[in-house]
Design a protein around this motif. Structure first.
Motif, PDB file in Angstrom:
ATOM      1  N   GLY A  35       6.995  16.047 -11.201  1.00 34.82           N
ATOM      2  CA  GLY A  35       6.663  16.602 -12.508  1.00 34.82           C
ATOM      3  C   GLY A  35       6.378  15.525 -13.535  1.00 34.82           C
ATOM      4  O   GLY A  35       5.412  15.623 -14.313  1.00 34.82           O
ATOM      5  N   ASP A  36       7.203  14.495 -13.568  1.00 31.46           N
ATOM      6  CA  ASP A  36       7.007  13.395 -14.513  1.00 31.46           C
ATOM      7  C   ASP A  36       5.734  12.620 -14.191  1.00 31.46           C
ATOM      8  O   ASP A  36       5.012  12.185 -15.101  1.00 31.46           O
ATOM      9  N   MET A  37       5.422  12.467 -12.902  1.00 35.56           N
ATOM     10  CA  MET A  37       4.187  11.772 -12.516  1.00 35.56           C
ATOM     11  C   MET A  37       2.958  12.551 -12.965  1.00 35.56           C
ATOM     12  O   MET A  37       1.984  11.971 -13.453  1.00 35.56           O
ATOM     13  N   ILE A  38       3.000  13.883 -12.799  1.00 35.07           N
ATOM     14  CA  ILE A  38       1.870  14.704 -13.240  1.00 35.07           C
ATOM     15  C   ILE A  38       1.672  14.576 -14.746  1.00 35.07           C
ATOM     16  O   ILE A  38       0.536  14.479 -15.236  1.00 35.07           O
ATOM     17  N   TRP A  39       2.781  14.559 -15.502  1.00 30.92           N
ATOM     18  CA  TRP A  39       2.692  14.408 -16.954  1.00 30.92           C
ATOM     19  C   TRP A  39       2.094  13.044 -17.325  1.00 30.92           C
ATOM     20  O   TRP A  39       1.222  12.956 -18.197  1.00 30.92           O
ATOM     21  N   SER A  48      -2.080   9.844 -26.957  1.00 31.91           N
ATOM     22  CA  SER A  48      -0.861   9.073 -26.687  1.00 31.91           C
ATOM     23  C   SER A  48      -0.365   8.351 -27.933  1.00 31.91           C
ATOM     24  O   SER A  48       0.809   8.481 -28.301  1.00 31.91           O
ATOM     25  N   VAL A  49      -1.254   7.607 -28.581  1.00 29.84           N
ATOM     26  CA  VAL A  49      -0.835   6.791 -29.712  1.00 29.84           C
ATOM     27  C   VAL A  49      -0.691   7.626 -30.980  1.00 29.84           C
ATOM     28  O   VAL A  49       0.347   7.601 -31.658  1.00 29.84           O
ATOM     29  N   ARG A  50      -1.728   8.414 -31.323  1.00 30.96           N
ATOM     30  CA  ARG A  50      -1.707   9.134 -32.592  1.00 30.96           C
ATOM     31  C   ARG A  50      -0.855  10.400 -32.522  1.00 30.96           C
ATOM     32  O   ARG A  50      -0.013  10.634 -33.393  1.00 30.96           O
ATOM     33  N   LEU A  51      -1.082  11.232 -31.525  1.00 27.79           N
ATOM     34  CA  LEU A  51      -0.368  12.507 -31.436  1.00 27.79           C
ATOM     35  C   LEU A  51       0.939  12.408 -30.669  1.00 27.79           C
ATOM     36  O   LEU A  51       1.831  13.237 -30.856  1.00 27.79           O
ATOM     37  N   GLY A  52       1.036  11.447 -29.756  1.00 27.37           N
ATOM     38  CA  GLY A  52       2.274  11.268 -28.996  1.00 27.37           C
ATOM     39  C   GLY A  52       2.542  12.361 -27.981  1.00 27.37           C
ATOM     40  O   GLY A  52       3.699  12.584 -27.602  1.00 27.37           O
ATOM     41  N   TRP A  53       1.516  13.038 -27.516  1.00 23.63           N
ATOM     42  CA  TRP A  53       1.697  14.142 -26.564  1.00 23.63           C
ATOM     43  C   TRP A  53       1.918  13.646 -25.138  1.00 23.63           C
ATOM     44  O   TRP A  53       2.567  14.326 -24.344  1.00 23.63           O
ATOM     45  N   PHE A  54       1.347  12.513 -24.814  1.00 17.49           N
ATOM     46  CA  PHE A  54       1.425  11.995 -23.449  1.00 17.49           C
ATOM     47  C   PHE A  54       1.841  10.528 -23.479  1.00 17.49           C
ATOM     48  O   PHE A  54       1.636   9.840 -24.479  1.00 17.49           O
ATOM     49  N   PRO A  55       2.422  10.035 -22.388  1.00 15.63           N
ATOM     50  CA  PRO A  55       2.800   8.609 -22.321  1.00 15.63           C
ATOM     51  C   PRO A  55       1.565   7.717 -22.365  1.00 15.63           C
ATOM     52  O   PRO A  55       0.471   8.110 -21.948  1.00 15.63           O
ATOM     53  N   THR A  56       1.743   6.528 -22.870  1.00 19.32           N
ATOM     54  CA  THR A  56       0.624   5.588 -22.962  1.00 19.32           C
ATOM     55  C   THR A  56       0.390   4.835 -21.659  1.00 19.32           C
ATOM     56  O   THR A  56      -0.707   4.330 -21.434  1.00 19.32           O
ATOM     57  N   SER A  57       1.400   4.780 -20.799  1.00 20.75           N
ATOM     58  CA  SER A  57       1.253   4.003 -19.567  1.00 20.75           C
ATOM     59  C   SER A  57       2.306   4.432 -18.563  1.00 20.75           C
ATOM     60  O   SER A  57       3.208   5.212 -18.872  1.00 20.75           O
ATOM     61  N   GLY A  58       2.191   3.871 -17.348  1.00 19.33           N
ATOM     62  CA  GLY A  58       3.178   4.128 -16.308  1.00 19.33           C
ATOM     63  C   GLY A  58       2.874   5.370 -15.496  1.00 19.33           C
ATOM     64  O   GLY A  58       1.932   6.118 -15.783  1.00 19.33           O
ATOM     65  N   THR A  59       3.685   5.598 -14.451  1.00 20.30           N
ATOM     66  CA  THR A  59       3.484   6.736 -13.557  1.00 20.30           C
ATOM     67  C   THR A  59       4.649   7.706 -13.564  1.00 20.30           C
ATOM     68  O   THR A  59       4.523   8.811 -13.047  1.00 20.30           O
ATOM     69  N   GLY A  60       5.782   7.341 -14.139  1.00 19.20           N
ATOM     70  CA  GLY A  60       6.911   8.245 -14.207  1.00 19.20           C
ATOM     71  C   GLY A  60       7.704   8.308 -12.906  1.00 19.20           C
ATOM     72  O   GLY A  60       7.364   7.677 -11.908  1.00 19.20           O
ATOM     73  N   GLN A  61       8.741   9.132 -12.927  1.00 18.82           N
ATOM     74  CA  GLN A  61       9.621   9.305 -11.773  1.00 18.82           C
ATOM     75  C   GLN A  61       9.672  10.785 -11.410  1.00 18.82           C
ATOM     76  O   GLN A  61       9.905  11.625 -12.269  1.00 18.82           O
ATOM     77  N   GLY A  62       9.468  11.099 -10.133  1.00 21.49           N
ATOM     78  CA  GLY A  62       9.469  12.493  -9.728  1.00 21.49           C
ATOM     79  C   GLY A  62       8.095  13.112  -9.909  1.00 21.49           C
ATOM     80  O   GLY A  62       7.292  12.653 -10.738  1.00 21.49           O
ATOM     81  N   LEU A  88       0.829  -1.200   0.000  1.00 15.87           N
ATOM     82  CA  LEU A  88       0.000   0.000   0.000  1.00 15.87           C
ATOM     83  C   LEU A  88       0.868   1.257   0.000  1.00 15.87           C
ATOM     84  O   LEU A  88       0.568   2.226  -0.708  1.00 15.87           O
ATOM     85  N   ALA A  89       1.926   1.251   0.786  1.00 18.07           N
ATOM     86  CA  ALA A  89       2.798   2.422   0.859  1.00 18.07           C
ATOM     87  C   ALA A  89       3.480   2.697  -0.482  1.00 18.07           C
ATOM     88  O   ALA A  89       3.690   3.863  -0.849  1.00 18.07           O
ATOM     89  N   ASP A  90       3.808   1.640  -1.232  1.00 22.02           N
ATOM     90  CA  ASP A  90       4.467   1.815  -2.527  1.00 22.02           C
ATOM     91  C   ASP A  90       3.504   2.319  -3.597  1.00 22.02           C
ATOM     92  O   ASP A  90       3.908   3.079  -4.491  1.00 22.02           O
ATOM     93  N   ARG A  91       2.249   1.911  -3.529  1.00 26.31           N
ATOM     94  CA  ARG A  91       1.300   2.198  -4.603  1.00 26.31           C
ATOM     95  C   ARG A  91       0.335   3.339  -4.293  1.00 26.31           C
ATOM     96  O   ARG A  91      -0.265   3.906  -5.206  1.00 26.31           O
ATOM     97  N   LEU A  92       0.181   3.670  -3.021  1.00 29.66           N
ATOM     98  CA  LEU A  92      -0.794   4.689  -2.645  1.00 29.66           C
ATOM     99  C   LEU A  92      -0.467   6.082  -3.190  1.00 29.66           C
ATOM    100  O   LEU A  92      -1.387   6.800  -3.610  1.00 29.66           O
ATOM    101  N   PRO A  93       0.799   6.525  -3.212  1.00 32.73           N
ATOM    102  CA  PRO A  93       1.074   7.890  -3.698  1.00 32.73           C
ATOM    103  C   PRO A  93       0.572   8.163  -5.112  1.00 32.73           C
ATOM    104  O   PRO A  93       0.004   9.231  -5.372  1.00 32.73           O
ATOM    105  N   SER A  94       0.761   7.229  -6.035  1.00 32.30           N
ATOM    106  CA  SER A  94       0.315   7.455  -7.412  1.00 32.30           C
ATOM    107  C   SER A  94      -1.206   7.530  -7.494  1.00 32.30           C
ATOM    108  O   SER A  94      -1.764   8.351  -8.236  1.00 32.30           O
TER     109      SER A  94
END
Length: 319
Positions: A174-178, A158-172, A94-100
């Motif tokens: 700013g990256d998580m918000i993106w 994500s797929v057609r325009l490529g503006w945002f990642p298709t999956s994942g939560t990122g690191q940090g 829970l501690a690892d996954r709750l922040p996202s």
């Protein structure tokens, strides 16, 4: 009723409700078909001695009452047991996954509050073609399930325009918000439409009330009329949907996290349910119930501040 007495009474009610919910949550998993030991063995055959060892390790062969009270005692100490699927403490999972998940819910909630209130305000005040456009737009939003919105947004941005990642939560942060921008929009879309329609209806009701007509007849500027006499009085009705909004966000998080492969609480709950990971499902379910009740308590405490005619402890209309 004083604030302290009301708060104490509600906390006691929450404790009793959590106790009842814990019993239901604990018992419901054992009523489901299947055996957690079979998942641990991954379909492999095992000798009676090996099966007995597994049951003993996870206390699967103890009487129901013994298991329940042992589990409840551990929960009260902050110990949710050991995950059957991940072979680690549930608290660590829970501690690892709750922040996202919390960041996703907060981002979606901000979108819902800002966009929902703004659209409802604009529709009620301006009327005409603007109101009609907002009504059509919010109707489409309300009719679009979160998982459908997730697929559409992912395919386009994500797929057609490529503006945002298709999956994942990122690191940090700013990256998580993106990474969580599209999931937050997908999660918020339905609730933006709902809140906008509730806000619009509440404000239109206040616009037709007598006290608004009196304020206008006295020469009060229209901006003050809308803010002080219309929007503030409409907030009471809007606030009653607060618990429903947060509850829906938490529930729909499971679908959105799965669509975007976000390793949060929602995705963990889905996997744990599939594999009959009893301790993990029970911990997450109890956490969700606690969040629901906390949100309802906050709404009850804020309601008299929004509507001075309502006293603490009085029943609120949910219409």
């Amino acid at each position: 009723m004083s604030f302290a007495r009301f708060a104490v009474r509600r906390l006691l009610e929450m404790a009793a409700t959590l106790l009842g919910a814990s019993f239901v949550i604990f018992g419901a998993m054992y009523l489901a078909p299947g055996d957690p030991a079979s998942f641990l063995l991954s379909g492999r055959s095992a000798s009676p001695a090996a099966l007995a060892a597994i049951n003993s390790q996870y206390h699967l062969d103890d009487p129901f009452a013994v298991r329940y009270f042992r589990w409840l005692g551990q929960v009260l100490q902050g110990d949710f047991g050991r995950s059957i699927e991940y072979r680690t403490d549930v608290s660590k999972l829970l501690a690892d996954r709750l922040p996202s998940t919390l960041l996703l819910v907060v981002m979606a909630l901000v979108l819902v509050v800002v966009a929902g209130l703004a659209l409802g305000w604009i529709g009620a005040v301006r009327g005409g073609a603007t109101d009609s456009t907002i009504l059509v737009t919010t109707t489409i939003a309300v009719g679009t399930p979160s998982f459908v919105a997730a697929i559409l947004l992912q395919g386009l941005f994500s797929v057609r325009l490529g503006w945002f990642p298709t999956s994942g939560t990122g690191q940090g942060l700013g990256d998580m918000i993106w990474h969580l921008t599209l999931p937050a929009i997908a999660l918020a879309l339905y609730l933006i439409g709902m809140l906008a329609r509730v806000t619009r209806a509440a404000m239109l009701e206040q616009l037709g009330s007598e006290h608004v007509a009196v304020a206008r007849s006295r020469g009060v500027p229209e901006r003050q009329v809308i803010w002080r006499h219309v929007f503030r009085n409409a907030l009471g009705t809007v606030l009653t949907t607060g618990g429903l909004i947060v509850s829906t966000l938490i529930i729909c998080t499971v679908l959105v996290e799965s669509a975007f492969s976000i390793g949060g609480i929602g995705q963990l709950l889905e996997l744990a349910t599939t594999t009959k990971d009893f301790p993990t499902v029970q911990a997450i379910s109890l956490l969700i119930v606690g969040l629901f009740m906390t949100v309802n308590l906050i709404v009850d405490l804020l309601f008299p501040l929004v509507d001075p005619t309502v006293t603490l402890g009085a029943r609120r209309s949910t219409a």
